[in-house]
Design an enzyme around this catalytic site. Sequence first.
Site, PDB file in Angstrom:
ATOM      1  N   TYR A   1       0.839  -1.201   0.000  1.00  0.00           N
ATOM      2  CA  TYR A   1       0.000   0.000   0.000  1.00  0.00           C
ATOM      3  C   TYR A   1       0.876   1.256   0.000  1.00  0.00           C
ATOM      4  O   TYR A   1       0.657   2.176  -0.790  1.00  0.00           O
ATOM      5  CB  TYR A   1      -0.945  -0.015   1.213  1.00  0.00           C
ATOM      6  CG  TYR A   1      -1.675   1.283   1.415  1.00  0.00           C
ATOM      7  CD1 TYR A   1      -2.652   1.697   0.508  1.00  0.00           C
ATOM      8  CD2 TYR A   1      -1.396   2.100   2.499  1.00  0.00           C
ATOM      9  CE1 TYR A   1      -3.322   2.897   0.679  1.00  0.00           C
ATOM     10  CE2 TYR A   1      -2.058   3.306   2.676  1.00  0.00           C
ATOM     11  CZ  TYR A   1      -3.016   3.693   1.770  1.00  0.00           C
ATOM     12  OH  TYR A   1      -3.663   4.892   1.937  1.00  0.00           O
TER      13      TYR A   1
ATOM     14  N   GLU B   1     -11.619   5.850   4.551  1.00  0.00           N
ATOM     15  CA  GLU B   1     -11.152   6.696   5.662  1.00  0.00           C
ATOM     16  C   GLU B   1     -12.270   6.922   6.680  1.00  0.00           C
ATOM     17  O   GLU B   1     -12.018   6.942   7.877  1.00  0.00           O
ATOM     18  CB  GLU B   1     -10.628   8.039   5.147  1.00  0.00           C
ATOM     19  CG  GLU B   1      -9.387   7.956   4.291  1.00  0.00           C
ATOM     20  CD  GLU B   1      -8.134   7.496   5.017  1.00  0.00           C
ATOM     21  OE1 GLU B   1      -8.143   7.362   6.263  1.00  0.00           O
ATOM     22  OE2 GLU B   1      -7.131   7.256   4.330  1.00  0.00           O
TER      23      GLU B   1
ATOM     24  N   TRP C   1      -5.833   1.940  10.391  1.00  0.00           N
ATOM     25  CA  TRP C   1      -5.887   1.864   8.932  1.00  0.00           C
ATOM     26  C   TRP C   1      -5.622   0.439   8.481  1.00  0.00           C
ATOM     27  O   TRP C   1      -6.179  -0.037   7.500  1.00  0.00           O
ATOM     28  CB  TRP C   1      -4.893   2.845   8.310  1.00  0.00           C
ATOM     29  CG  TRP C   1      -4.918   2.809   6.810  1.00  0.00           C
ATOM     30  CD1 TRP C   1      -3.901   2.452   5.984  1.00  0.00           C
ATOM     31  CD2 TRP C   1      -6.026   3.110   5.944  1.00  0.00           C
ATOM     32  NE1 TRP C   1      -4.301   2.521   4.671  1.00  0.00           N
ATOM     33  CE2 TRP C   1      -5.607   2.925   4.622  1.00  0.00           C
ATOM     34  CE3 TRP C   1      -7.334   3.519   6.170  1.00  0.00           C
ATOM     35  CZ2 TRP C   1      -6.440   3.133   3.525  1.00  0.00           C
ATOM     36  CZ3 TRP C   1      -8.167   3.722   5.067  1.00  0.00           C
ATOM     37  CH2 TRP C   1      -7.715   3.531   3.766  1.00  0.00           C
TER      38      TRP C   1
END
Length: 187
Positions: A18, A40, A48
Site C-alpha cells: 500500500y 477513511e 488503517w
Amino acid sequence: MEKIRCGWCEKDDLYRKYHDEEWGSPVYDDQKIFEFLILESFQAGLSWYTILSKREHFTKAFDGFDYKKIAKYQDKKIEELMQNSGIIRNRLKILATVNNAQKFMEVRKEFGTFSKYIWGFVGGEPIDNKPKSLKDVPATTEISDILSKDLKKRGFKFMGSTVVYAHMQATGMVNDHIENCFLRLQS
C-alpha cells in the site's frame, strides 16, 4: 540494497505494498477519491491496517465504490451490509456512506468533478511537508480543519479533521513521506 520506507508501513507486506504503490500518490479520479473517502470514514476510531485488510470485502460489499449505486441504497441493502462480516458493521458508518455518496454527487454537480473541489483546498498541487521523521507528521492541519468544516457544512458525515487529513495523505494532496523514504528520494 534494502528500500527505506516510512516506518509506519513496516508491519507486513500488505502495508508495504500500500505504501509503495498508493499512499501519497496524487489521485484525481473521482471514483478513487470516493473510495478513499469511504475507507477513511470507516477507519475513524480504528486502525488503517484493519480497513486495509478488509478492503477487498469493502469493494465487493459497496459495489466497487460506485457512488451512484451507493447513493440509492435502501433499508434492505443496509441490513445486508450489517450482516456482512467482511466489513466493519457499524450502522452509523454504513448510513454515512450512503449519505456521503449523495453529497459527493451534489459536489460533483456544483464543481464538475469532486476532484476539482477537493484539490482546490491545496491549490491543485500536493503540499510537500518534508517531514524528517514520523514524529514530524501531523494528525491534522489548518487545511484539513477547513476542508473538514466545509465537508460537514455540505452534509458529509464522519469527516473530522483527522479523517480528512488521512484522506489527504492517502490521495497525495500532501506528501508526508519521510526524508529518507525511497519514494521521497524518487520524487
